[in-house]
Design an enzyme around this catalytic site. Structure first.
Site, mmCIF file in Angstrom:
data_model
loop_
_atom_site.group_PDB
_atom_site.id
_atom_site.type_symbol
_atom_site.label_atom_id
_atom_site.label_comp_id
_atom_site.label_asym_id
_atom_site.label_seq_id
_atom_site.Cartn_x
_atom_site.Cartn_y
_atom_site.Cartn_z
ATOM 1 N N HIS A 1 29.305 11.945 10.841
ATOM 2 C CA HIS A 1 28.444 10.959 10.173
ATOM 3 C C HIS A 1 29.087 9.560 10.082
ATOM 4 O O HIS A 1 28.471 8.561 10.428
ATOM 5 C CB HIS A 1 28.091 11.403 8.760
ATOM 6 N N ASP B 1 23.597 15.416 14.980
ATOM 7 C CA ASP B 1 24.204 14.875 13.766
ATOM 8 C C ASP B 1 23.002 14.429 12.958
ATOM 9 O O ASP B 1 22.362 13.433 13.299
ATOM 10 C CB ASP B 1 25.105 13.687 14.076
ATOM 11 N N HIS B 2 22.679 15.155 11.901
ATOM 12 C CA HIS B 2 21.380 14.903 11.265
ATOM 13 C C HIS B 2 21.295 13.501 10.670
ATOM 14 O O HIS B 2 20.211 12.986 10.425
ATOM 15 C CB HIS B 2 21.030 15.985 10.233
#
Ligand code: NDP
Length: 525
Positions: free
Chosen positions: A265, A202-203
């Site tokens: 996110h 999950d960047h």
């Protein structure tokens, strides 16, 4: 030593480890001709190389179906760097050196021969670690993930447990479409790799500001002591995007805001903001606490979803003097699409610390600005003094953790306006990353690639985390069913979502706070 002091110690130790020495390895990128590789992965690897953070020896192998030679792939990536590198212009000497590490293997994930060719390519590297320490980055459509891993195992490149060197798999989002498909993918992966070998991205977790949530909470006793019901009235988490779906309509039609943003996110940010202190900064200890938090979220019944979740879709509107198309007019979007481009929700964490405190989350496309922020709204003081004497409505204290842009932290409190009389108004104290640490902020993918090569899974999502998050999202999707969007669920482009999103907070006497941006950033949006 109290708990906050112990944390200070742990954090200081961890922060001291800025530079690690990485073992030589090869990075294999599946999806080497795709957008993610050009826009994020290669620029990140290039910057790590430029800063001397890559292993002393390494190779990068691109794998995709399109016909390319090593040189033609390098040429394409050089052009991509001109566009997407965070430092411009690209340094010709550094590029030459970096390009020497790149090679391309043409192949289809469905074909065993392609993996034999990949195996031959890796075997040609003289040094043992380059053949045995392998990071497989799956930047392909998700439908290919399971098969890629099986093929890697079959051709002898992936060993469960990794007793011969190490092999790790990095998986891009989306990880499944719902709980069942995520479980299925987890089963497919763990047939051939142990959980310790799987790094789910999950960047957002690679962003400095998101990592700072834990540092901020657990290394500052003044806030750590206030971080609970009793002091905090509610929390707002906003991840707003100014742009619409543009060219990504095909993908978005399958995803929608709930799957695309909330499942990963927003729930990740929520778990960092609300989790209990872990016993150490070890990856498992942190992830244990995140999972516990996600499991403490009060389940949403169909009636709860109707009351606590708002969805919306943008229609055409004038933005900065130009007509923006509505979602249904975007390329590759069905003209009667029912897909949500906005979600606002109220969640409760049913544990001792947070009992009764609402957490409001919202995300959407075509909102007035692009900004991500956590706002912690403290309880008001009793109104016996100023409100009673002067009839003033005092604002409660608030703390805003700005994740992007204009990264920083704001504390809002009340101060006396100079002069005769008792006039009080809110003022702000401001910490900015730029002014404190300079403009250098590594891209999220740089940090994540580095951590994956080092084998540290702290910033990656564990199997039970991803499944817990899907459980919440599935209950919302189930309640929505096939019900078409009603008129009240549409919002004009460049507004803050449907009216119902305001009502969601107004029921409890709360209101959304817009992230404050300077005009300079607002103009660039
Ligand atoms: P693209 O469609 O641009 O690229 C897909 C890549 O996969 C291409 O290189 C394609 O190469 C390759 N590919 C597809 N099928 C096969 C196959 N059978 N065998 C070998 N290679 C194959 O997608 P993106 O780069 O945008 O996205 C890649 C992944 O990353 C997706 O899972 C996406 O959800 C995720 N992601 C992307 C983001 C982005 O910003 N782009 C952001 C976050 C996640 P070829 O056609 O040459 O075979």
């Amino acid at each position: 030593m109290n708990q906050a002091e112990q944390f200070d110690d742990l954090l200081t130790c961890r922060l001291g480890q800025t530079q690690r020495s990485l073992e030589p390895c090869s990075v294999v990128i599946f999806g080497a001709s795709g957008d993610l590789t050009a826009r994020k992965l290669i620029p990140a690897l290039y910057h790590l190389h430029q800063e001397g953070q890559m292993p002393s020896d390494y190779r990068i192998v691109g794998f995709a179906r399109r016909e390319k030679t090593d040189d033609s792939w390098r040429d394409e990536l050089r052009q991509a760097l001109d566009e997407f590198s965070r430092t411009k212009p690209v340094d010709a000497v550094v590029w030459q050196d970096f390009a020497g590490h790149l090679s391309y293997t043409r192949g289809d994930i469905t074909e065993p021969e392609a993996f034999q060719a990949l195996e031959r390519q890796l075997s040609s590297y003289g040094k043992e670690p380059l053949r045995r320490n392998l990071l497989f980055y799956l930047a392909t459509p998700p439908s290919q993930f399971g098969q890629a891993v099986e093929q890697l195992h079959t051709c002898g490149l992936l060993h469960k447990g990794g007793e011969q060197g190490w092999q790790r798999i990095v998986i891009e989002k989306p990880f499944g479409r719902d709980l069942e498909s995520a479980r299925q993918l987890n089963r497919e992966l763990t047939r051939f790799a142990s959980e310790q070998q799987v790094f789910r991205i999950d960047h957002y977790l690679g962003k400095e500001t998101v990592q700072n949530i834990l540092m901020f909470r657990f290394s500052n006793s003044i806030f750590e002591r206030l971080w609970a019901r009793g002091s905090i009235s509610h929390v707002q988490i906003t991840v707003a995007e100014h742009q619409g779906v543009e060219q990504r309509g095909g993908y978005y039609e399958e995803a929608g805001a709930l799957r695309d943003m909330v499942q990963n996110h927003l729930l990740q940010i929520l778990s960092l903001v609300a989790m209990e202190p872990p016993v150490s900064l070890d990856a498992e200890a942190i992830r244990d606490e995140k999972v516990k938090l996600l499991r403490s979220l009060r389940p949403l019944s169909q009636e709860d979803v109707a009351r606590q979740v708002v969805r919306g879709q943008y229609f055409a509107g004038v933005v900065d003097g130009e007509l923006r198309p509505g979602y249904r007019q975007e390329p590759k979007v069905k003209p009667d699409s029912n897909v949500e481009t906005y979600v606002g929700l109220k969640l409760f964490v049913d544990n001792w610390r947070w009992s009764g405190v609402p957490f409001y989350l919202r995300t959407g496309k075509c909102l007035p600005v692009s900004a991500s922020e956590v706002r912690v709204q403290f309880c008001p003081t009793p109104h016996v003094l100023f409100a009673a004497d002067c009839g003033q409505q005092l604002d409660a204290n608030a703390l805003a953790l700005r994740l992007q842009p204009e990264e920083g932290i704001y504390l809002r409190f009340n101060g006396k306006v100079p002069g005769i009389g008792v006039e009080v108004r809110p003022v702000r104290m401001h910490f900015s990353y730029d002014s404190e640490f300079g403009a250098y902020t590594p891209e999220a993918y740089e940090r994540l690639l580095l951590e994956a090569m080092a084998g540290d899974a702290t910033l990656f999502i564990r199997r039970d985390e991803v499944e817990a998050a899907w459980g919440i999202v599935d209950s919302i999707r189930g309640a929505w069913g096939q019900r078409p969007l009603s008129n009240r669920e549409f919002y004009s482009a460049a507004t803050w979502g449907p009216v119902a999103a305001d009502d969601l907070l107004a029921q409890a006497g709360h209101a959304w706070h817009e992230p404050l941006l300077t005009n300079h950033v607002k103009k660039g949006r």
